[in-house]
Design a protein around this motif. Structure first.
Motif: not given
Length: 142
Positions: A89-91, A61-66, A53-57, A94-98
């Protein structure tokens, strides 16, 4: 909590109460690189939700953080994978990049086993810094 107690950063009464209530201290890394406590969160699952949640906040670029996202752990790979799955799931970008890494001995010696740290680029650092650091109780990966 055991490592904080043994290191003298927590009184016995705090340690006993925190252990009984399953507290996980949520930490913040300030501009000087110091870890400061933000709050105590009950249960490991809740603290994982809160750091996402804090990452989303706070993420740029909020939810489009790349940007870059790294999860570090101290002998707690399964918890790190759970945090990664929540972030992916939320960003969508970030799929496959974390990345998941070991936390290292410098910080790990202060936090003990069971620590998961989330690092990402965010808004300017202040007391509500986007770099959050929850320390989970030892044995939380069992």
């Amino acid at each position: 909590l055991t490592t904080y107690f043994r290191g003298g950063r927590m009184r016995r009464s705090q340690f006993l109460l925190g252990s009984l209530l399953h507290y996980c201290p949520l930490m913040n890394m300030n501009e000087k690189g110091e870890l400061t406590p933000l709050q105590n969160v009950r249960t490991r699952r809740r603290v994982m939700e809160l750091i996402t949640d804090r990452m989303a906040q706070y993420a740029l670029d909020e939810m489009m953080y790349g940007g870059r996202c790294v999860i570090c752990h101290s002998d707690c790979l399964e918890d790190a994978k759970r945090v990664r799955d929540r972030i992916e799931a939320r960003f969508p970008l970030q799929k496959g990049r974390v990345q998941i890494r070991d936390i290292g001995t410098a910080i790990g010696s202060h936090t003990g086993p069971g620590t998961v740290a989330l690092f990402f680029l965010g808004t300017p650092r202040n007391q509500n810094c986007p770099f959050v650091f929850p320390a989970m109780p030892a044995g939380s990966c069992e």
